[in-house]
Design a protein around this motif. Sequence first.
Motif, PDB file in Angstrom:
ATOM      1  N   THR A   1      -6.069  -3.715  12.241  1.00 53.43           N
ATOM      2  CA  THR A   1      -5.411  -4.262  11.056  1.00 53.43           C
ATOM      3  C   THR A   1      -3.900  -4.108  11.153  1.00 53.43           C
ATOM      4  O   THR A   1      -3.151  -5.048  10.892  1.00 53.43           O
ATOM      5  CB  THR A   1      -5.931  -3.559   9.786  1.00 53.43           C
ATOM      6  OG1 THR A   1      -7.339  -3.726   9.718  1.00 53.43           O
ATOM      7  CG2 THR A   1      -5.291  -4.132   8.549  1.00 53.43           C
ATOM      8  N   VAL A   2      -3.452  -2.935  11.554  1.00 52.51           N
ATOM      9  CA  VAL A   2      -2.012  -2.674  11.633  1.00 52.51           C
ATOM     10  C   VAL A   2      -1.359  -3.577  12.671  1.00 52.51           C
ATOM     11  O   VAL A   2      -0.255  -4.088  12.470  1.00 52.51           O
ATOM     12  CB  VAL A   2      -1.749  -1.186  11.945  1.00 52.51           C
ATOM     13  CG1 VAL A   2      -0.269  -0.930  12.175  1.00 52.51           C
ATOM     14  CG2 VAL A   2      -2.268  -0.314  10.807  1.00 52.51           C
TER      15      VAL A   2
ATOM     16  N   VAL B   1       4.870  -3.956   9.555  1.00 51.04           N
ATOM     17  CA  VAL B   1       4.884  -2.820   8.645  1.00 51.04           C
ATOM     18  C   VAL B   1       6.324  -2.558   8.228  1.00 51.04           C
ATOM     19  O   VAL B   1       7.203  -2.408   9.074  1.00 51.04           O
ATOM     20  CB  VAL B   1       4.278  -1.561   9.300  1.00 51.04           C
ATOM     21  CG1 VAL B   1       4.365  -0.375   8.361  1.00 51.04           C
ATOM     22  CG2 VAL B   1       2.828  -1.813   9.709  1.00 51.04           C
ATOM     23  N   LEU B   2       6.550  -2.524   6.930  1.00 46.51           N
ATOM     24  CA  LEU B   2       7.852  -2.222   6.374  1.00 46.51           C
ATOM     25  C   LEU B   2       7.717  -0.971   5.528  1.00 46.51           C
ATOM     26  O   LEU B   2       6.951  -0.958   4.565  1.00 46.51           O
ATOM     27  CB  LEU B   2       8.335  -3.396   5.514  1.00 46.51           C
ATOM     28  CG  LEU B   2       9.668  -3.236   4.803  1.00 46.51           C
ATOM     29  CD1 LEU B   2      10.792  -3.098   5.817  1.00 46.51           C
ATOM     30  CD2 LEU B   2       9.916  -4.422   3.897  1.00 46.51           C
ATOM     31  N   PHE B   3       8.420   0.090   5.899  1.00 44.89           N
ATOM     32  CA  PHE B   3       8.346   1.350   5.162  1.00 44.89           C
ATOM     33  C   PHE B   3       9.560   1.464   4.256  1.00 44.89           C
ATOM     34  O   PHE B   3      10.701   1.319   4.698  1.00 44.89           O
ATOM     35  CB  PHE B   3       8.299   2.538   6.121  1.00 44.89           C
ATOM     36  CG  PHE B   3       8.264   3.857   5.416  1.00 44.89           C
ATOM     37  CD1 PHE B   3       7.092   4.317   4.842  1.00 44.89           C
ATOM     38  CD2 PHE B   3       9.403   4.620   5.283  1.00 44.89           C
ATOM     39  CE1 PHE B   3       7.052   5.530   4.166  1.00 44.89           C
ATOM     40  CE2 PHE B   3       9.382   5.831   4.619  1.00 44.89           C
ATOM     41  CZ  PHE B   3       8.205   6.283   4.061  1.00 44.89           C
ATOM     42  N   ILE B   4       9.327   1.733   2.973  1.00 46.65           N
ATOM     43  CA  ILE B   4      10.401   1.904   2.004  1.00 46.65           C
ATOM     44  C   ILE B   4      10.235   3.263   1.349  1.00 46.65           C
ATOM     45  O   ILE B   4       9.175   3.575   0.798  1.00 46.65           O
ATOM     46  CB  ILE B   4      10.374   0.790   0.937  1.00 46.65           C
ATOM     47  CG1 ILE B   4      10.530  -0.567   1.614  1.00 46.65           C
ATOM     48  CG2 ILE B   4      11.468   1.017  -0.096  1.00 46.65           C
ATOM     49  CD1 ILE B   4      10.379  -1.745   0.687  1.00 46.65           C
TER      50      ILE B   4
ATOM     51  N   VAL C   1       0.837  -1.201   0.000  1.00 50.72           N
ATOM     52  CA  VAL C   1       0.000   0.000   0.000  1.00 50.72           C
ATOM     53  C   VAL C   1       0.872   1.250   0.000  1.00 50.72           C
ATOM     54  O   VAL C   1       2.026   1.218   0.413  1.00 50.72           O
ATOM     55  CB  VAL C   1      -0.944   0.028   1.227  1.00 50.72           C
ATOM     56  CG1 VAL C   1      -1.887  -1.156   1.222  1.00 50.72           C
ATOM     57  CG2 VAL C   1      -0.161   0.064   2.521  1.00 50.72           C
ATOM     58  N   SER C   2       0.315   2.355  -0.468  1.00 52.59           N
ATOM     59  CA  SER C   2       1.062   3.610  -0.471  1.00 52.59           C
ATOM     60  C   SER C   2       0.911   4.343   0.862  1.00 52.59           C
ATOM     61  O   SER C   2       1.758   5.151   1.220  1.00 52.59           O
ATOM     62  CB  SER C   2       0.605   4.505  -1.618  1.00 52.59           C
ATOM     63  OG  SER C   2      -0.777   4.764  -1.516  1.00 52.59           O
ATOM     64  N   ASN C   3      -0.169   4.063   1.600  1.00 48.53           N
ATOM     65  CA  ASN C   3      -0.350   4.666   2.920  1.00 48.53           C
ATOM     66  C   ASN C   3      -1.308   3.811   3.739  1.00 48.53           C
ATOM     67  O   ASN C   3      -1.977   2.929   3.204  1.00 48.53           O
ATOM     68  CB  ASN C   3      -0.873   6.108   2.818  1.00 48.53           C
ATOM     69  CG  ASN C   3      -2.235   6.185   2.183  1.00 48.53           C
ATOM     70  OD1 ASN C   3      -3.202   5.629   2.703  1.00 48.53           O
ATOM     71  ND2 ASN C   3      -2.335   6.861   1.049  1.00 48.53           N
ATOM     72  N   LEU C   4      -1.341   4.067   5.018  1.00 45.71           N
ATOM     73  CA  LEU C   4      -2.222   3.326   5.932  1.00 45.71           C
ATOM     74  C   LEU C   4      -3.327   4.224   6.474  1.00 45.71           C
ATOM     75  O   LEU C   4      -3.844   3.995   7.559  1.00 45.71           O
ATOM     76  CB  LEU C   4      -1.406   2.734   7.082  1.00 45.71           C
ATOM     77  CG  LEU C   4      -0.401   1.665   6.685  1.00 45.71           C
ATOM     78  CD1 LEU C   4       0.479   1.298   7.863  1.00 45.71           C
ATOM     79  CD2 LEU C   4      -1.121   0.445   6.145  1.00 45.71           C
TER      80      LEU C   4
END
Length: 97
Positions: A72-73, A78-81, A62-65
């Motif tokens: 859900t989170v 969560v991996l942020f790139i 996804v591009s954002n949460l």
Amino acid sequence: DMNKNNLPFKALHKNKWIILDGDVDPEWIESLNTVMDDNKVLTLVSQERIPLTPEMRLILEVSNLRNATPATVSRGGVLFINDSDVGWRPFFDSWLS
């Protein structure tokens, strides 16, 4: 199978991957919470229940949460790139050094 590059799943394969690419929609993401629980059962709006096998894995790209709930989170990692770390340029720069 719509992807002609995918061969049939064989017993020697270890995992099956389900990859969902797109924004999180608050309407359907709650249905995935049951899949992401320990029971790994997808419950559809029609109340039909589809169990996932232990070999199945789920990836959400996804591009954002923004629309994801804390429930859900908390069920996933969560991996942020950064955008600057994706593409051909980081590979090229790494190869040069």
